[in-house]
Every structure is written in structure tokens, then in C-alpha cells.
Design a protein around this motif. Structure first.
Motif, PDB file in Angstrom:
ATOM      1  N   PRO A  46       0.977   3.591   1.122  1.00  0.00           N
ATOM      2  CA  PRO A  46      -0.502   3.458   0.600  1.00  0.00           C
ATOM      3  C   PRO A  46      -0.321   2.934  -0.880  1.00  0.00           C
ATOM      4  O   PRO A  46       0.911   3.373  -1.714  1.00  0.00           O
ATOM      5  N   LEU A  47      -1.002   2.198  -1.595  1.00  0.00           N
ATOM      6  CA  LEU A  47      -1.212   1.734  -2.881  1.00  0.00           C
ATOM      7  C   LEU A  47      -1.028   2.727  -4.032  1.00  0.00           C
ATOM      8  O   LEU A  47      -0.800   2.673  -5.025  1.00  0.00           O
ATOM      9  N   ASP A  48      -2.122   3.806  -3.498  1.00  0.00           N
ATOM     10  CA  ASP A  48      -2.323   4.841  -4.391  1.00  0.00           C
ATOM     11  C   ASP A  48      -1.118   5.745  -4.755  1.00  0.00           C
ATOM     12  O   ASP A  48      -0.511   6.146  -3.609  1.00  0.00           O
ATOM     13  N   ALA A  52       0.896   7.735  -1.863  1.00  0.00           N
ATOM     14  CA  ALA A  52       2.424   7.220  -1.527  1.00  0.00           C
ATOM     15  C   ALA A  52       3.220   8.360  -1.617  1.00  0.00           C
ATOM     16  O   ALA A  52       4.266   8.462  -0.774  1.00  0.00           O
ATOM     17  N   ARG A  53       3.144   9.214  -2.644  1.00  0.00           N
ATOM     18  CA  ARG A  53       4.245  10.361  -2.552  1.00  0.00           C
ATOM     19  C   ARG A  53       3.908  11.138  -1.468  1.00  0.00           C
ATOM     20  O   ARG A  53       4.911  11.648  -0.933  1.00  0.00           O
ATOM     21  N   ALA A  54       2.754  11.701  -1.075  1.00  0.00           N
ATOM     22  CA  ALA A  54       2.529  12.570  -0.164  1.00  0.00           C
ATOM     23  C   ALA A  54       2.917  11.745   1.284  1.00  0.00           C
ATOM     24  O   ALA A  54       3.392  12.672   2.055  1.00  0.00           O
ATOM     25  N   HIS A  55       2.760  10.392   1.338  1.00  0.00           N
ATOM     26  CA  HIS A  55       3.308   9.767   2.416  1.00  0.00           C
ATOM     27  C   HIS A  55       4.753   9.943   2.667  1.00  0.00           C
ATOM     28  O   HIS A  55       5.308  10.146   3.746  1.00  0.00           O
ATOM     29  N   LEU A  56       5.536   9.756   1.624  1.00  0.00           N
ATOM     30  CA  LEU A  56       6.979   9.983   1.655  1.00  0.00           C
ATOM     31  C   LEU A  56       7.645  11.343   2.178  1.00  0.00           C
ATOM     32  O   LEU A  56       8.316  11.491   2.799  1.00  0.00           O
ATOM     33  N   VAL A  74      13.143   5.654   0.956  1.00  0.00           N
ATOM     34  CA  VAL A  74      12.599   4.542   0.339  1.00  0.00           C
ATOM     35  C   VAL A  74      11.556   4.977  -0.416  1.00  0.00           C
ATOM     36  O   VAL A  74      10.657   5.732   0.036  1.00  0.00           O
ATOM     37  N   GLY A  75      11.698   5.006  -1.868  1.00  0.00           N
ATOM     38  CA  GLY A  75      11.049   5.386  -2.762  1.00  0.00           C
ATOM     39  C   GLY A  75       9.276   4.725  -2.759  1.00  0.00           C
ATOM     40  O   GLY A  75       9.303   3.374  -2.449  1.00  0.00           O
ATOM     41  N   HIS A  76       8.363   5.595  -3.194  1.00  0.00           N
ATOM     42  CA  HIS A  76       7.133   4.853  -3.095  1.00  0.00           C
ATOM     43  C   HIS A  76       6.935   4.096  -4.420  1.00  0.00           C
ATOM     44  O   HIS A  76       6.181   2.802  -4.211  1.00  0.00           O
ATOM     45  N   THR A  77       7.692   4.006  -5.284  1.00  0.00           N
ATOM     46  CA  THR A  77       7.601   2.900  -6.297  1.00  0.00           C
ATOM     47  C   THR A  77       8.403   1.471  -5.768  1.00  0.00           C
ATOM     48  O   THR A  77       7.684   0.470  -6.337  1.00  0.00           O
ATOM     49  N   GLU A  78       9.313   1.682  -4.924  1.00  0.00           N
ATOM     50  CA  GLU A  78       9.830   0.345  -4.204  1.00  0.00           C
ATOM     51  C   GLU A  78       8.664  -0.234  -3.268  1.00  0.00           C
ATOM     52  O   GLU A  78       8.516  -1.595  -3.725  1.00  0.00           O
ATOM     53  N   ALA A  79       7.841   0.410  -2.938  1.00  0.00           N
ATOM     54  CA  ALA A  79       6.705  -0.277  -2.009  1.00  0.00           C
ATOM     55  C   ALA A  79       5.647  -0.839  -3.138  1.00  0.00           C
ATOM     56  O   ALA A  79       5.058  -1.807  -2.715  1.00  0.00           O
ATOM     57  N   HIS A  80       5.366  -0.045  -4.026  1.00  0.00           N
ATOM     58  CA  HIS A  80       4.445  -0.425  -4.846  1.00  0.00           C
ATOM     59  C   HIS A  80       4.735  -1.786  -5.595  1.00  0.00           C
ATOM     60  O   HIS A  80       3.888  -2.807  -5.779  1.00  0.00           O
ATOM     61  N   MET A  81       6.212  -1.818  -6.047  1.00  0.00           N
ATOM     62  CA  MET A  81       6.683  -3.197  -6.778  1.00  0.00           C
ATOM     63  C   MET A  81       6.484  -4.448  -5.489  1.00  0.00           C
ATOM     64  O   MET A  81       6.056  -5.394  -6.160  1.00  0.00           O
ATOM     65  N   LEU A  82       6.838  -4.069  -4.484  1.00  0.00           N
ATOM     66  CA  LEU A  82       6.902  -5.159  -3.492  1.00  0.00           C
ATOM     67  C   LEU A  82       5.521  -5.646  -3.234  1.00  0.00           C
ATOM     68  O   LEU A  82       5.066  -6.936  -3.356  1.00  0.00           O
ATOM     69  N   ARG A  83       4.374  -4.580  -3.276  1.00  0.00           N
ATOM     70  CA  ARG A  83       3.054  -5.239  -2.966  1.00  0.00           C
ATOM     71  C   ARG A  83       2.565  -5.688  -4.341  1.00  0.00           C
ATOM     72  O   ARG A  83       1.763  -6.747  -4.032  1.00  0.00           O
ATOM     73  N   LYS A  84       3.218  -5.585  -5.414  1.00  0.00           N
ATOM     74  CA  LYS A  84       2.500  -6.358  -6.721  1.00  0.00           C
ATOM     75  C   LYS A  84       3.023  -7.525  -6.611  1.00  0.00           C
ATOM     76  O   LYS A  84       2.541  -8.439  -7.057  1.00  0.00           O
ATOM     77  N   ARG A  85       4.133  -7.808  -6.208  1.00  0.00           N
ATOM     78  CA  ARG A  85       4.747  -9.049  -6.122  1.00  0.00           C
ATOM     79  C   ARG A  85       4.390  -9.980  -5.189  1.00  0.00           C
ATOM     80  O   ARG A  85       4.095 -11.071  -5.303  1.00  0.00           O
ATOM     81  N   GLN A  86       3.583  -9.467  -4.068  1.00  0.00           N
ATOM     82  CA  GLN A  86       2.793 -10.057  -3.085  1.00  0.00           C
ATOM     83  C   GLN A  86       1.778 -10.716  -3.280  1.00  0.00           C
ATOM     84  O   GLN A  86       1.179 -11.615  -2.574  1.00  0.00           O
TER      85      GLN A  86
END
Length: 87
Positions: A46-48, A52-56, A74-86
Motif C-alpha cells: 500500500p502507499l501508506d 506498507a510496513r505492516a504488509h511487509l 523487498v522493502g516498503h520504501t522500494e515500492a513507495h519509490m516505484l509508485r512515485k516514479r509511475q
């Protein structure tokens, strides 16, 4: 890869992974060792950041059922950065 596609239940994820292990088991022998590696799907986070930490944590907890040799975190920050780039 767990949580892929996003929204898959834990039971469906485990069923998918156990089926793969059943398919691979006949190959196992003295000349071929199966190494179990698990990871959480990047797009399932999730974006929050708190969610995201809880999901991990929850995803890795479910992955432990397979008794993996390797846990690819796969860190939650990695997903957050990917979504920001998209965007």
C-alpha cells in the motif's frame, strides 16, 4: 513471489507456492537441490508507509510456512519509490 497479483489471499498464495514445490519435488536428488526463496510482490504494497510496513511483516510471516532457505526482503520504501516514479 507472494502477493502477486495484488489482492490474492494468503491461502491462495500458499496454495500456489505449495503446488510449485510439489511440481519440483521429483527433480530433487543427490545432483539437484531445491532452494526455497520467497519474496513479497513489489506492487502489493500500500502507499501508506505504516500500512506498507505492516504488509511487509504479515507477508514475511506467511512466507515462513514454506521454511525458505532465503528470504528476499523487498522493502516498503522500494515500492513507495516505484509508485512515485509511475505518477
Amino acid at each position: 513471489m507472494f502477493n502477486s497479483p495484488p489482492g490474492v489471499s494468503d491461502a491462495m498464495d500458499l496454495a500456489k507456492m505449495l503446488a510449485v514445490l510439489d511440481l519440483l519435488e521429483p527433480l530433487s536428488g543427490p545432483d539437484f537441490h531445491i532452494w526455497r526463496q520467497t519474496r513479497t510482490g513489489l506492487l502489493s504494497y500500500p502507499l501508506d508507509l505504516d500500512a506498507a510496513r505492516a504488509h511487509l511483516a504479515a507477508s514475511v510471516y506467511v512466507q515462513m510456512v514454506l521454511r525458505p532457505h532465503i528470504v528476499h526482503v523487498v522493502g516498503h520504501t522500494e515500492a513507495h519509490m516505484l509508485r512515485k516514479r509511475q505518477r
